[in-house]
Design a protein around this motif. Structure first.
Motif, PDB file in Angstrom:
ATOM      1  N   VAL A 199      -0.233  -5.865  -0.036  1.00 17.68           N
ATOM      2  CA  VAL A 199      -1.696  -5.954  -0.438  1.00 17.68           C
ATOM      3  C   VAL A 199      -1.526  -6.988  -1.875  1.00 17.68           C
ATOM      4  O   VAL A 199      -2.449  -6.798  -2.916  1.00 17.68           O
ATOM      5  CB  VAL A 199      -2.406  -4.832  -0.875  1.00 17.68           C
ATOM      6  CG1 VAL A 199      -2.535  -3.813   0.290  1.00 17.68           C
ATOM      7  CG2 VAL A 199      -1.258  -3.765  -1.930  1.00 17.68           C
ATOM      8  N   ASN A 225      -8.291  -7.845  -7.553  1.00 21.14           N
ATOM      9  CA  ASN A 225      -8.768  -6.232  -8.293  1.00 21.14           C
ATOM     10  C   ASN A 225      -8.102  -6.673  -9.932  1.00 21.14           C
ATOM     11  O   ASN A 225      -8.842  -6.380 -10.617  1.00 21.14           O
ATOM     12  CB  ASN A 225      -8.075  -5.365  -7.691  1.00 21.14           C
ATOM     13  CG  ASN A 225      -9.177  -4.624  -6.672  1.00 21.14           C
ATOM     14  OD1 ASN A 225      -9.906  -4.214  -6.922  1.00 21.14           O
ATOM     15  ND2 ASN A 225      -8.451  -4.933  -5.475  1.00 21.14           N
ATOM     16  N   GLN A 246      -5.099  -8.607  -2.655  1.00 21.09           N
ATOM     17  CA  GLN A 246      -5.895  -7.648  -2.944  1.00 21.09           C
ATOM     18  C   GLN A 246      -5.518  -7.276  -4.685  1.00 21.09           C
ATOM     19  O   GLN A 246      -6.559  -7.131  -5.397  1.00 21.09           O
ATOM     20  CB  GLN A 246      -5.756  -6.406  -2.324  1.00 21.09           C
ATOM     21  CG  GLN A 246      -6.626  -6.621  -0.767  1.00 21.09           C
ATOM     22  CD  GLN A 246      -6.638  -5.413  -0.076  1.00 21.09           C
ATOM     23  OE1 GLN A 246      -5.587  -5.043   0.657  1.00 21.09           O
ATOM     24  NE2 GLN A 246      -7.688  -4.534  -0.344  1.00 21.09           N
ATOM     25  N   HIS A 274       1.325  -1.752   3.868  1.00 21.66           N
ATOM     26  CA  HIS A 274       0.727  -3.101   4.396  1.00 21.66           C
ATOM     27  C   HIS A 274       1.027  -3.880   2.528  1.00 21.66           C
ATOM     28  O   HIS A 274       0.686  -3.374   1.809  1.00 21.66           O
ATOM     29  CB  HIS A 274      -0.383  -2.732   4.655  1.00 21.66           C
ATOM     30  CG  HIS A 274      -1.379  -4.195   4.942  1.00 21.66           C
ATOM     31  ND1 HIS A 274      -0.943  -4.849   6.042  1.00 21.66           N
ATOM     32  CD2 HIS A 274      -2.332  -4.830   4.163  1.00 21.66           C
ATOM     33  CE1 HIS A 274      -1.891  -5.819   5.924  1.00 21.66           C
ATOM     34  NE2 HIS A 274      -2.515  -5.793   5.141  1.00 21.66           N
ATOM     35  N   LYS A 329      -8.549   4.016  -0.149  1.00 21.99           N
ATOM     36  CA  LYS A 329      -8.738   3.496  -1.420  1.00 21.99           C
ATOM     37  C   LYS A 329      -7.615   3.542  -2.417  1.00 21.99           C
ATOM     38  O   LYS A 329      -7.078   4.793  -2.708  1.00 21.99           O
ATOM     39  CB  LYS A 329      -9.950   4.532  -2.114  1.00 21.99           C
ATOM     40  CG  LYS A 329     -10.474   3.569  -3.268  1.00 21.99           C
ATOM     41  CD  LYS A 329     -11.598   4.209  -3.937  1.00 21.99           C
ATOM     42  CE  LYS A 329     -11.833   3.706  -5.221  1.00 21.99           C
ATOM     43  NZ  LYS A 329     -12.662   4.490  -6.077  1.00 21.99           N
ATOM     44  N   CYS A 358       0.951  -1.245  -0.108  1.00 20.26           N
ATOM     45  CA  CYS A 358       0.071  -0.151   0.134  1.00 20.26           C
ATOM     46  C   CYS A 358       1.047   1.163   0.006  1.00 20.26           C
ATOM     47  O   CYS A 358       1.948   1.402   0.933  1.00 20.26           O
ATOM     48  CB  CYS A 358      -0.929  -0.077   1.236  1.00 20.26           C
ATOM     49  SG  CYS A 358      -1.827   1.492   1.244  1.00 20.26           S
ATOM     50  N   CYS A 368      -7.380  -0.577   1.096  1.00 22.49           N
ATOM     51  CA  CYS A 368      -6.062  -1.249   1.698  1.00 22.49           C
ATOM     52  C   CYS A 368      -6.917  -1.939   2.999  1.00 22.49           C
ATOM     53  O   CYS A 368      -7.460  -1.441   3.691  1.00 22.49           O
ATOM     54  CB  CYS A 368      -5.242  -0.153   1.946  1.00 22.49           C
ATOM     55  SG  CYS A 368      -3.886  -1.060   3.007  1.00 22.49           S
ATOM     56  N   ASN A 369      -6.477  -3.249   3.105  1.00 23.21           N
ATOM     57  CA  ASN A 369      -6.811  -3.877   4.259  1.00 23.21           C
ATOM     58  C   ASN A 369      -6.281  -3.281   5.718  1.00 23.21           C
ATOM     59  O   ASN A 369      -6.484  -3.618   6.692  1.00 23.21           O
ATOM     60  CB  ASN A 369      -6.755  -5.533   4.154  1.00 23.21           C
ATOM     61  CG  ASN A 369      -7.623  -6.040   3.511  1.00 23.21           C
ATOM     62  OD1 ASN A 369      -8.859  -5.623   2.985  1.00 23.21           O
ATOM     63  ND2 ASN A 369      -7.571  -7.113   2.774  1.00 23.21           N
ATOM     64  N   GLY A 370      -5.120  -2.718   5.383  1.00 24.90           N
ATOM     65  CA  GLY A 370      -4.233  -2.255   6.474  1.00 24.90           C
ATOM     66  C   GLY A 370      -4.911  -0.670   7.123  1.00 24.90           C
ATOM     67  O   GLY A 370      -5.121  -0.840   8.288  1.00 24.90           O
ATOM     68  N   CYS A 371      -5.025  -0.012   6.209  1.00 22.86           N
ATOM     69  CA  CYS A 371      -5.205   1.568   6.724  1.00 22.86           C
ATOM     70  C   CYS A 371      -6.697   2.038   6.145  1.00 22.86           C
ATOM     71  O   CYS A 371      -7.167   2.819   6.601  1.00 22.86           O
ATOM     72  CB  CYS A 371      -4.338   2.622   5.891  1.00 22.86           C
ATOM     73  SG  CYS A 371      -4.071   2.648   4.392  1.00 22.86           S
ATOM     74  N   GLY A 372      -7.294   1.296   5.501  1.00 25.52           N
ATOM     75  CA  GLY A 372      -8.547   1.521   4.782  1.00 25.52           C
ATOM     76  C   GLY A 372      -8.847   2.713   3.731  1.00 25.52           C
ATOM     77  O   GLY A 372      -9.956   2.913   3.343  1.00 25.52           O
ATOM     78  N   ASN A 381     -12.383  -5.811  -2.948  1.00 25.07           N
ATOM     79  CA  ASN A 381     -12.150  -4.582  -2.226  1.00 25.07           C
ATOM     80  C   ASN A 381     -11.316  -3.729  -2.810  1.00 25.07           C
ATOM     81  O   ASN A 381     -10.303  -4.080  -3.022  1.00 25.07           O
ATOM     82  CB  ASN A 381     -11.763  -5.137  -0.716  1.00 25.07           C
ATOM     83  CG  ASN A 381     -11.764  -3.849   0.217  1.00 25.07           C
ATOM     84  OD1 ASN A 381     -12.238  -2.922   0.212  1.00 25.07           O
ATOM     85  ND2 ASN A 381     -11.185  -4.199   1.421  1.00 25.07           N
TER      86      ASN A 381
END
Length: 142
Positions: free
Chosen positions: A80, A87, A83, A78, A105, A73, A99-103, A96
């Motif tokens: 990814v 994607n 992800q 993080h 986009k 990310c 980022c699963n770490g910080c949220g 999604n």
């Protein structure tokens, strides 16, 4: 540059690094084989036969290195990789985008559309090459 553009650049850099690593590994195997044949003839020692295996092992080593270095990310660093895989698949529209770490986009909304278009182009090229191959085979073997 916003996070989506930075992530797209990281994915692009990963793909270029991985493809270049594949080409480098193949070149290493070809050069090692040619050098072994030139130096030892048709019966090289057993230790020389290991060199192409090193080229084969180089392929995943470069891929994993590039994955852990580039597919992170841009905001929180993080990993990814999964992800990115989701994607950039045919089912990327449902993946999604944050980022699963910080949220934040980090993936653009048009990725899924571009991947589907690229898949269709590659599929059409494959069908076209198959048709050309079948026609050439019929013409040349008759």
């Amino acid at each position: 540059m916003d996070l989506e553009q930075q992530m797209a650049a990281r994915v692009r850099r990963h793909m270029i690094t991985s493809f270049s690593g594949l080409l480098a590994a193949i070149a290493l195997m070809v050069i090692a084989g040619a050098a072994a044949r030139a130096l030892f003839g048709d019966a090289p020692p057993s230790w020389v036969r290991v060199l192409p295996v090193l080229g084969i092992l180089l392929i995943p080593a470069i891929g994993f290195y590039s994955t852990f270095k580039n597919l992170r990310c841009p905001s929180c660093n993080h990993l990814v990789a999964f992800q990115v895989s989701a994607n950039y698949s045919l089912f990327g529209a449902k993946a999604n985008k944050a980022c699963n770490g910080c949220g934040h986009k980090i993936f653009g909304d048009l990725i899924a559309q571009r991947v589907r278009r690229m898949f269709m182009v590659m599929f059409a090229i494959g069908i076209g090459l198959g048709v050309v191959s079948a026609i050439l085979s019929a013409v040349l073997h008759h």
